[in-house]
Enzyme design. Sequence first.
Site, PDB file in Angstrom:
ATOM      1  N   CYS A  46       0.860  -1.169   0.000  1.00 56.54           N
ATOM      2  CA  CYS A  46       0.000   0.000   0.000  1.00 56.54           C
ATOM      3  C   CYS A  46       0.901   1.224   0.000  1.00 56.54           C
ATOM      4  CB  CYS A  46      -0.830   0.023   1.282  1.00 56.54           C
ATOM      5  SG  CYS A  46      -1.790  -1.477   1.516  1.00 56.54           S
ATOM      6  N   GLY A  96       2.138  -2.959   4.838  1.00 60.28           N
ATOM      7  CA  GLY A  96       2.850  -4.129   5.361  1.00 60.28           C
ATOM      8  C   GLY A  96       1.856  -5.184   5.805  1.00 60.28           C
ATOM      9  N   GLU A 106      -0.523 -10.685 -17.429  1.00 51.20           N
ATOM     10  CA  GLU A 106      -0.818  -9.621 -16.471  1.00 51.20           C
ATOM     11  C   GLU A 106      -1.633  -8.486 -17.099  1.00 51.20           C
ATOM     12  OE1 GLU A 106       3.593  -7.541 -16.330  1.00 51.20           O
ATOM     13  OE2 GLU A 106       2.198  -7.090 -14.733  1.00 51.20           O
ATOM     14  N   HIS A 123       7.827 -33.066 -23.499  1.00 51.61           N
ATOM     15  CA  HIS A 123       7.786 -33.747 -22.203  1.00 51.61           C
ATOM     16  C   HIS A 123       6.503 -33.441 -21.425  1.00 51.61           C
ATOM     17  CE1 HIS A 123      11.795 -35.145 -22.912  1.00 51.61           C
ATOM     18  NE2 HIS A 123      12.188 -33.904 -23.170  1.00 51.61           N
TER      19      HIS A 123
END
Length: 605
Positions: free
Chosen positions: A2, A99, A485, A501
Amino acid sequence: MCGIIGIASNKSVSVNIINALKKLEYRGYDSAGLATINKGRIDEKKCPGRVEKLEKILFQNPSEGNLGIGHVRWATHGVPNEANAHPHSTEIVSVVHNGIIENSSELKKILEKEGKTFKSQTDTEVITVLLTEKLQNAEPLEAVFKTLGLLKGSFALGIIFKNYKDFVIGARRGSPLAVGYSNDENYLGSDSYALKSMTNKISYLDDGDVCILSKDEVKFYNSNKDKINKEIFTLSENKSEVNKGNYKNFMIKEIFEQPITLKTCLKEYIDKIREEINFYNLPIEPKKIKKIVLIGCGTAYHSCLVTKYWLEEFTNLVIETDIASEFRYRNNRFDKNNLYIFVSQSGETADTFAALDLCKKENLKTCSVVNVVESSIARQSDCVLPIHAGPEIGVASTKAFLGQMLVLYLFSLKIGEVRGDLDNKKYKKLISNLKNLPQLIKETLKEEQKIQFIAKDIHNSKGSMFLGRGSSYPIAMEGALKLKELSYLHAEGYPAGEMKHGPLALIEDGLPVVVIAPKDKYFEKTLSNMQEVIARGGKVLLLTNSDGKVISENIRFQIDLPSSDLSLTPFIFTIPLQLLSYHVALFKKCDIDKPRNLAKSVTVE
Ligand code: F6R
């Protein structure tokens, strides 16, 4: 992650808070809020959505007050709604937080047992409730220290108090926090960029520091509650005023800026007269390096992957790459003779910073490749190699990626030459080739129109694959990351040789497959892998540099890119991939500069 802001002034602060929050939106933009002390009470306003929405609310119903805090959010605990938006306030205290409080659930349970109630699902509200309790019998600074002592996790905080209308308190552990100074006004902000339009005099809080910010002065305390002094830095001249010019959005502007940003970067590092690369202050003598470890996240990690190929070509060193969020928890075999390189546009990415911090604690030699030279990662590392790309605003990294690759390419050449692994004649030749790079990028950008056609053709697909070998493999990963994104279209970047594979099972009629095949030593092999895809119905877009020669009739689209020294192909082949993701997103009407669920600077784990 933030963004937070705090202002103590002798005039109304809400307009400056809003302007600073607009700059901080790169850190999060799912909700916004502010609180001021107005006529003896806390005036809190917040909403889900962008700062613009908050601005409209304030226009209808202004917030007065000479002291305030503001916040832009990127949700970690609780959906983006009004209740979860910051600030989180009680009648006497209001808090903004960047945080994560890791023990918030435990603390909440204890507080609820004591009869305390909560209005949101956030971890932050625990801080507000604890502070409210401590303020019953402590002054604000003491109440803050007591509260911080109970918190686990990371935070940068801005706090105001109803009964103390003259100061904001700031605190930092793990998340960045800067202080700015001006006449009759002082500021708190998640970074210097948010404060730059108001001041160029900045100090940085270190882990554990607390500050008291009034309009006339700022007092700092360390975690032992001792008063401390902080160095004041003068920021480099005005890079703050970024605008889109005539471009539709920042991303396309930044894509087209690349010839200039690369040119600037080359000027910074190359001594034209001596045809020499200037790198100063490396923390370890190149001949003594045992191993180089490159660490980053997302796009920055992809530039680490490309560099592994360069370093393995130009030196005989052992090279390791790692994603920062993995590196920080692995049982690493640390070695004092290794060089640890941290790559980050923002210089604030929490995982990368934590990985760097780990190396610092082990007394290892560190170096950072960053765009923001005032950032936490730059300040913490032994040596900084800036990429000189200028502010990157679009959330999807473009010009910073090319900038990171360029600095790391120069670094690879220089280390190779100094160690004697790279022949001096070849070294000089490769330096000389670099002067054409900005022009090569300019020419490649001319392919935009063709790419628009391709974007239109594929934008409704349900998935896509990007294939490459050698250094084109990380470029394929970068192309896939950009597409997902920006356009929310599923995309996978894969080593072309690995398809058989397993992933070959994904190929079905019409699936878009971007094949990156410069004429390098992998060329023929990549084409064989491409044929396997075509045989199963894949719709191939081939990026190559075969001077117009048609490689196969069955290719849906072929784009010929300029030829260059082969070591430079990662720069050139990235351009059409950036343009492709941009135009697909445009056709899908996605928010180009602010893709959903993301943020520009990821300052949480
Ligand atoms: C993708 C993108 C992200 C960042 C990553 C690291 O376009 O921008 O993957 O590269 O979040 O950010 P920095 O470079 O600021 O450490």
